[in-house]
Design a protein around this motif. Structure first.
Motif, PDB file in Angstrom:
ATOM      1  N   CYS A   1     -19.102   2.455   5.701  1.00  0.00           N
ATOM      2  CA  CYS A   1     -19.838   1.511   4.866  1.00  0.00           C
ATOM      3  C   CYS A   1     -18.937   0.318   4.533  1.00  0.00           C
ATOM      4  O   CYS A   1     -17.706   0.385   4.649  1.00  0.00           O
ATOM      5  CB  CYS A   1     -20.309   2.181   3.584  1.00  0.00           C
ATOM      6  N   GLY A   2     -19.551  -0.791   4.118  1.00  0.00           N
ATOM      7  CA  GLY A   2     -18.799  -1.970   3.707  1.00  0.00           C
ATOM      8  C   GLY A   2     -18.509  -2.947   4.811  1.00  0.00           C
ATOM      9  O   GLY A   2     -17.774  -3.926   4.594  1.00  0.00           O
ATOM     10  N   LEU A   3     -19.057  -2.742   6.022  1.00  0.00           N
ATOM     11  CA  LEU A   3     -18.759  -3.645   7.138  1.00  0.00           C
ATOM     12  C   LEU A   3     -19.432  -5.006   6.985  1.00  0.00           C
ATOM     13  O   LEU A   3     -19.082  -5.945   7.715  1.00  0.00           O
ATOM     14  CB  LEU A   3     -19.199  -3.003   8.455  1.00  0.00           C
ATOM     15  N   PHE A   4     -20.394  -5.160   6.081  1.00  0.00           N
ATOM     16  CA  PHE A   4     -21.082  -6.440   5.943  1.00  0.00           C
ATOM     17  C   PHE A   4     -20.126  -7.542   5.487  1.00  0.00           C
ATOM     18  O   PHE A   4     -20.428  -8.732   5.637  1.00  0.00           O
ATOM     19  CB  PHE A   4     -22.265  -6.310   4.979  1.00  0.00           C
ATOM     20  N   ASN A   5     -18.983  -7.185   4.921  1.00  0.00           N
ATOM     21  CA  ASN A   5     -17.983  -8.167   4.500  1.00  0.00           C
ATOM     22  C   ASN A   5     -16.903  -8.395   5.549  1.00  0.00           C
ATOM     23  O   ASN A   5     -15.954  -9.140   5.303  1.00  0.00           O
ATOM     24  CB  ASN A   5     -17.325  -7.731   3.192  1.00  0.00           C
ATOM     25  N   ASP A   6     -17.017  -7.755   6.700  1.00  0.00           N
ATOM     26  CA  ASP A   6     -15.978  -7.848   7.719  1.00  0.00           C
ATOM     27  C   ASP A   6     -16.148  -9.118   8.550  1.00  0.00           C
ATOM     28  O   ASP A   6     -17.086  -9.901   8.359  1.00  0.00           O
ATOM     29  CB  ASP A   6     -16.016  -6.604   8.610  1.00  0.00           C
TER      30      ASP A   6
ATOM     31  N   ASP B   1     -16.643 -11.744  11.834  1.00  0.00           N
ATOM     32  CA  ASP B   1     -17.709 -11.907  12.817  1.00  0.00           C
ATOM     33  C   ASP B   1     -17.424 -11.103  14.080  1.00  0.00           C
ATOM     34  O   ASP B   1     -18.338 -10.600  14.742  1.00  0.00           O
ATOM     35  CB  ASP B   1     -17.874 -13.386  13.172  1.00  0.00           C
ATOM     36  N   SER B   2     -16.144 -10.983  14.443  1.00  0.00           N
ATOM     37  CA  SER B   2     -15.780 -10.223  15.643  1.00  0.00           C
ATOM     38  C   SER B   2     -16.180  -8.756  15.487  1.00  0.00           C
ATOM     39  O   SER B   2     -16.736  -8.154  16.414  1.00  0.00           O
ATOM     40  CB  SER B   2     -14.278 -10.342  15.901  1.00  0.00           C
ATOM     41  N   VAL B   3     -15.901  -8.192  14.330  1.00  0.00           N
ATOM     42  CA  VAL B   3     -16.273  -6.789  14.086  1.00  0.00           C
ATOM     43  C   VAL B   3     -17.784  -6.630  14.082  1.00  0.00           C
ATOM     44  O   VAL B   3     -18.329  -5.680  14.666  1.00  0.00           O
ATOM     45  CB  VAL B   3     -15.658  -6.305  12.762  1.00  0.00           C
ATOM     46  N   LEU B   4     -18.486  -7.578  13.456  1.00  0.00           N
ATOM     47  CA  LEU B   4     -19.944  -7.467  13.386  1.00  0.00           C
ATOM     48  C   LEU B   4     -20.586  -7.655  14.759  1.00  0.00           C
ATOM     49  O   LEU B   4     -21.635  -7.057  15.048  1.00  0.00           O
ATOM     50  CB  LEU B   4     -20.495  -8.485  12.393  1.00  0.00           C
ATOM     51  N   ASN B   5     -19.995  -8.483  15.612  1.00  0.00           N
ATOM     52  CA  ASN B   5     -20.507  -8.608  16.981  1.00  0.00           C
ATOM     53  C   ASN B   5     -20.350  -7.301  17.745  1.00  0.00           C
ATOM     54  O   ASN B   5     -21.178  -6.946  18.588  1.00  0.00           O
ATOM     55  CB  ASN B   5     -19.781  -9.743  17.713  1.00  0.00           C
ATOM     56  N   THR B   6     -19.265  -6.582  17.471  1.00  0.00           N
ATOM     57  CA  THR B   6     -19.094  -5.256  18.081  1.00  0.00           C
ATOM     58  C   THR B   6     -20.123  -4.276  17.538  1.00  0.00           C
ATOM     59  O   THR B   6     -20.695  -3.466  18.283  1.00  0.00           O
ATOM     60  CB  THR B   6     -17.674  -4.733  17.812  1.00  0.00           C
ATOM     61  N   VAL B   7     -20.374  -4.352  16.221  1.00  0.00           N
ATOM     62  CA  VAL B   7     -21.346  -3.453  15.590  1.00  0.00           C
ATOM     63  C   VAL B   7     -22.734  -3.652  16.173  1.00  0.00           C
ATOM     64  O   VAL B   7     -23.507  -2.693  16.315  1.00  0.00           O
ATOM     65  CB  VAL B   7     -21.357  -3.682  14.060  1.00  0.00           C
ATOM     66  N   LYS B   8     -23.090  -4.896  16.545  1.00  0.00           N
ATOM     67  CA  LYS B   8     -24.422  -5.187  17.065  1.00  0.00           C
ATOM     68  C   LYS B   8     -24.750  -4.348  18.293  1.00  0.00           C
ATOM     69  O   LYS B   8     -25.901  -3.964  18.504  1.00  0.00           O
ATOM     70  CB  LYS B   8     -24.528  -6.677  17.426  1.00  0.00           C
ATOM     71  N   LYS B   9     -23.732  -4.054  19.124  1.00  0.00           N
ATOM     72  CA  LYS B   9     -23.992  -3.351  20.378  1.00  0.00           C
ATOM     73  C   LYS B   9     -23.312  -1.990  20.442  1.00  0.00           C
ATOM     74  O   LYS B   9     -23.384  -1.331  21.482  1.00  0.00           O
ATOM     75  CB  LYS B   9     -23.530  -4.214  21.557  1.00  0.00           C
ATOM     76  N   THR B  10     -22.677  -1.607  19.381  1.00  0.00           N
ATOM     77  CA  THR B  10     -21.971  -0.321  19.391  1.00  0.00           C
ATOM     78  C   THR B  10     -22.472   0.500  18.205  1.00  0.00           C
ATOM     79  O   THR B  10     -21.932   0.421  17.104  1.00  0.00           O
ATOM     80  CB  THR B  10     -20.451  -0.535  19.292  1.00  0.00           C
ATOM     81  N   PHE B  11     -23.503   1.282  18.455  1.00  0.00           N
ATOM     82  CA  PHE B  11     -24.165   2.004  17.359  1.00  0.00           C
ATOM     83  C   PHE B  11     -24.549   3.437  17.737  1.00  0.00           C
ATOM     84  O   PHE B  11     -25.081   4.166  16.925  1.00  0.00           O
ATOM     85  CB  PHE B  11     -25.432   1.255  16.927  1.00  0.00           C
ATOM     86  N   LEU B  12     -24.275   3.832  18.987  1.00  0.00           N
ATOM     87  CA  LEU B  12     -24.618   5.178  19.449  1.00  0.00           C
ATOM     88  C   LEU B  12     -23.352   6.009  19.584  1.00  0.00           C
ATOM     89  O   LEU B  12     -22.422   5.617  20.297  1.00  0.00           O
ATOM     90  CB  LEU B  12     -25.350   5.115  20.791  1.00  0.00           C
ATOM     91  N   THR B  13     -23.305   7.150  18.911  1.00  0.00           N
ATOM     92  CA  THR B  13     -22.112   7.994  18.972  1.00  0.00           C
ATOM     93  C   THR B  13     -21.998   8.665  20.334  1.00  0.00           C
ATOM     94  O   THR B  13     -23.005   8.954  20.993  1.00  0.00           O
ATOM     95  CB  THR B  13     -22.144   9.068  17.880  1.00  0.00           C
ATOM     96  N   GLU B  14     -20.771   8.903  20.749  1.00  0.00           N
ATOM     97  CA  GLU B  14     -20.549   9.556  22.039  1.00  0.00           C
ATOM     98  C   GLU B  14     -20.898  11.035  21.986  1.00  0.00           C
ATOM     99  O   GLU B  14     -21.488  11.582  22.926  1.00  0.00           O
ATOM    100  CB  GLU B  14     -19.087   9.386  22.460  1.00  0.00           C
ATOM    101  N   HIS B  15     -20.553  11.675  20.896  1.00  0.00           N
ATOM    102  CA  HIS B  15     -20.776  13.110  20.790  1.00  0.00           C
ATOM    103  C   HIS B  15     -22.035  13.393  19.973  1.00  0.00           C
ATOM    104  O   HIS B  15     -22.293  12.731  18.956  1.00  0.00           O
ATOM    105  CB  HIS B  15     -19.571  13.794  20.145  1.00  0.00           C
TER     106      HIS B  15
END
Length: 764
Positions: free
Chosen positions: A362-367, A369-383
């Motif tokens: 939690c708390g990534l909304f303050n991070d 832009d680079s982190v949020l761009n990663t969050v946009k496409k990285t949301f499915l867990t591997e396991h």
């Protein structure tokens, strides 16, 4: 040959395994709808339909119901009655109705179906309805549904359609919802009613975030500051097993402190992540379609909070297969804090290392832009998240479960047990206790006679009742009814953690802290140890006499209360009744034809968990008719073998000897002698009799004369038949001879023709 033998052994093993699994899931006792032993309270109104959205007050005395075009408050404080307290009529406007009838797929969907009903705070309710494809919400005082309220547009917060599932949770007066919006059924996960400077949030339009989801449930995990959402969607199986139509069950998370990004993901979730739920045992076929899921909180250790879900396999729904799996909050946290998959521009998934551990936090909304761009496409867990113990809690190949409720209670010995209440598609509620040896289905209760398309379950642990909402009404079901078990053996064999035998009062009663010394054995149901006094003093059922004529077909019913008991028919010497000439029916009854060999005493015996008891005892006898006596003036009583009283009659002279010409019953030899009793001249039988019976001579009717007449008539008919055959064969032989010989060679047949020719020939 060896291969065929191996296949045969494997088939026998699989069939035996399936039979054992089905035996463990077979309900021990079944109560049909309307049973007095398992009484149900029902609220039904001809003007109220689709009573499927349920909300229970904190004191469990009021049940709020969202229906079609109305919101109800029902008084459920009385154990045997449900009454209407208040009703809010809420119909869509004429303009909405006209527009809906033009644009909707079905006219039946053009109403105001209340799909969200939640407590906004301790005094007010939040209600949201489809409003004929124009969603609307209102806030109502809980104590007066008819009080003044303001209607607000809720297009991004409430469902448009009444047929599609949705879920909603309110935390700090903010609404977290997952639903379909618009006429085309777009799916969103959103936050509405955000307070202060907090933004209302929705899911971004990035691909792969949601793929035709069906939302099932949601819950607030206060210890994590997260909302967990459960749903199914069309998922991806990676590698060579990529299948677009494969249904995947998911658990997703959003953080309650999320407020969206500043430049990237503005008013969008920055904390959204999802993982796969796998309900599978070993390498067996997955139960991949989630039907319902509920939460069992553990306040002492939040990571031990369990989520119980009902699953079905995607490609065998018609077979009625179901399974229940449990997932722990600790395992879900591990999945969200581990490695992820990222979605690139080539429509491919690739592994993404979560080295900094930010993903899933939690708390990534303050991070940045680079982190949020990663969050946009990285949301499915591997396991994926696998079930507790990597195994199924239960499975059934007969029943299709659709809803469930769960609770944990303490038994008489202090041990805690988990109880599942599973609603079947056929309209039954199954009560299952999870034991160390496996699941045990205590009972089933018929709730509906006709299957219900839309339904809901809600459990009140404090009142020990379950409320079932359906299209036709609301039904209240007590979670237990210990009084239905009449004795100690039945009470212990039920293996119900709620019920124990009170030996002082001689009743099966509910386990509580005020009754600590109740007889109960939930794991093994050992009657021998728990019910010693009952076994020593209990008398078997009285033998019932049934009189039947020779060659009659007799049906002896035997209904065991328990469907898990093994029922057998036995003779009075405890030997088992054979399969022939008897017919053992599937319902436990015994059918046979009455002959001298089948006249006997029969006992129906049930055996369950090593305890054997007689259910019914029946003595099948022939009617006894008196023999004709030498003196017509003498009267004799009509006495059966079971008579205890005998009417005296005048003695028969000593020189009168009687013979019993009928066959003896039950294999005992019978003969009449000329012996006398104290000089009275009464003829007696060799078998033992009391003094009163020695004064009377009784025998069965003789059929000797009838048998002789029948045999004589049969012989005469047979002789006539043989004679007819002989004459017919002789006639056929003569006709054949006549057709083959010439006329001159026939001396007998042509004698008249020869004489006629001689007369016509002139003499020379």
């Amino acid at each position: 040959m060896a291969g065929s033998l191996r296949i045969w052994i494997f088939t026998v093993f699989v069939v035996g395994l399936i039979d054992s699994l089905e035996a463990s899931m077979r309900p021990r006792v079944s109560f049909p709808q309307g049973s007095l032993e398992r009484g149900l309270s029902v609220y039904h109104s001809s003007t109220v339909k689709n009573t499927t959205t349920l909300l229970l007050s904190s004191d469990a005395n009021t049940l709020f119901v969202g229906a079609r075009d109305s919101v109800l408050s029902l008084d459920v404080s009385q154990p045997d009655n449900i009454t209407l307290k208040d009703k809010l009529q809420w119909t869509p406007s004429k303009d909405n109705l006209d527009k809906c009838k033009i644009t909707s797929k079905t006219v039946c969907d053009c109403g105001n179906f209340i799909r969200i009903l939640q407590f906004l705070n301790s005094t007010h309710l939040y209600a949201c309805g489809t409003n004929a494809y124009g969603p609307q919400s209102i806030i109502i005082p809980a104590d007066s549904l008819k009080a003044r309220r303001d209607k607000k547009d809720a297009k991004n917060c409430c469902p448009y359609s009444s047929t599609q599932r949705n879920t909603a949770t309110i935390v700090d007066e903010e609404l977290y919802t997952a639903t379909n919006i618009g006429y085309f059924g777009d799916k969103v996960i959103s936050r509405c009613l955000s307070k202060g400077k907090r933004n209302n949030l929705v899911l971004d339009s990035e691909p792969k975030l949601l793929n035709a989801p069906v939302f099932i449930s949601s819950t607030h995990i206060s210890s994590e500051g997260k909302i967990l959402l459960f749903f199914t969607e069309l998922g991806d199986l990676f590698g060579d097993l990529f299948v677009k139509s494969f249904t995947v069950s998911r658990v997703a998370q959003v953080c309650t402190d999320d407020n969206g990004g500043h430049r990237v993901l503005q008013k969008r979730w920055t904390s959204f992540a999802k993982s796969q739920l796998v309900c599978q045992q070993g390498d067996e076929l997955q139960f991949n379609v989630l039907q319902d899921i509920v939460t069992l909180l553990d306040d002492d250790s939040p990571d031990n909070t369990l989520f119980y879900g009902v699953f079905t396999p995607q490609w065998s729904l018609s077979s009625g297969q179901s399974a229940v799996c449990a997932f722990s909050l600790g395992d879900i946290k591990v999945a969200f804090s581990g490695q992820y998959k990222t979605f690139d521009n080539l429509n491919c998934w690739s592994r993404h290392s979560n080295g900094d551990g930010k993903l899933g936090k939690c708390g990534l909304f303050n991070d940045t832009d680079s982190v949020l761009n990663t969050v946009k496409k990285t949301f499915l867990t591997e396991h994926a998240v696998r079930p507790v113990g990597n195994k199924l809690l239960l499975s059934s190949t007969k029943e299709l479960y659709s809803r469930l409720a769960v609770q944990r209670i303490r038994a008489a010995n202090g041990q805690k047990y988990t109880l599942l209440y599973l609603l079947t598609e056929s309209g039954f509620l199954h009560k299952v206790v999870l034991l160390d040896k496996g699941p045990h289905t205590i009972e089933e209760i018929q709730i509906f006679k006709q299957p219900q398309i839309v339904k809901n379950l809600i459990l009140s642990s404090s009142k020990s009742v379950i409320f079932v909402g359906s299209s036709e009404g609301v039904i209240r079901v007590p979670v237990s009814s210990c009084s239905v078990y009449p004795n100690c053996a039945e009470c212990v064999l039920a293996r119900d953690p709620f019920c124990g035998w009170d030996s002082e009062n001689g009743v099966c009663t509910t386990v509580s802290s005020t009754r600590p010394n109740l007889q109960q054995d939930v794991e093994d149901g050992n009657v021998t140890e728990q019910c010693t006094e009952f076994i020593n003093t209990a008398a078997g059922p009285a033998t019932v006499t049934r009189t039947a004529q020779l060659n009659d077909i007799v049906v002896l019913p035997c209904q065991s209360r328990s469907r898990l008991a093994e029922v057998t028919w036995r003779f009075s010497d405890n030997s088992v009744v054979s399969q022939f000439p008897y017919m053992h029916q599937a319902n436990g009854s015994l059918t046979f034809r009455v002959t001298p060999d089948t006249v006997s005493t029969y006992r129906c015996v049930s055996e369950e968990l090593g305890f054997r008891q007689t259910i019914v005892s029946v003595s099948v006898t022939l009617p006894v008719t008196p023999r004709s006596f030498p003196y017509p003036s003498q009267q004799h009583p009509d006495i059966t073998r079971d008579s205890n009283k005998v009417t005296e009659m005048e003695p028969i002279p000593k020189d009168e000897i009687l013979f019993d010409e009928t066959e003896p019953t039950e294999g005992k030899k019978t003969a009449w002698t000329t012996g006398t009793d104290s000089g009275s001249g009464i003829q007696t039988r060799n078998n033992p009799m009391n003094s009163a019976e020695k004064d009377v001579c009784i025998s069965k009717k003789s059929y000797y004369a009838e048998m002789v007449s029948f045999c004589l008539l049969f012989v005469i008919c047979l002789c006539l038949f043989i004679a007819s055959v002989v004459l017919w064969r002789h006639s056929m032989r003569c006709n054949r001879t006549t057709s083959e010989k010439k006329p001159k060679d026939s001396e007998t047949d042509n004698i008249w023709q020869t004489e006629l020719e001689d007369k016509q020939t002139p003499s020379s």
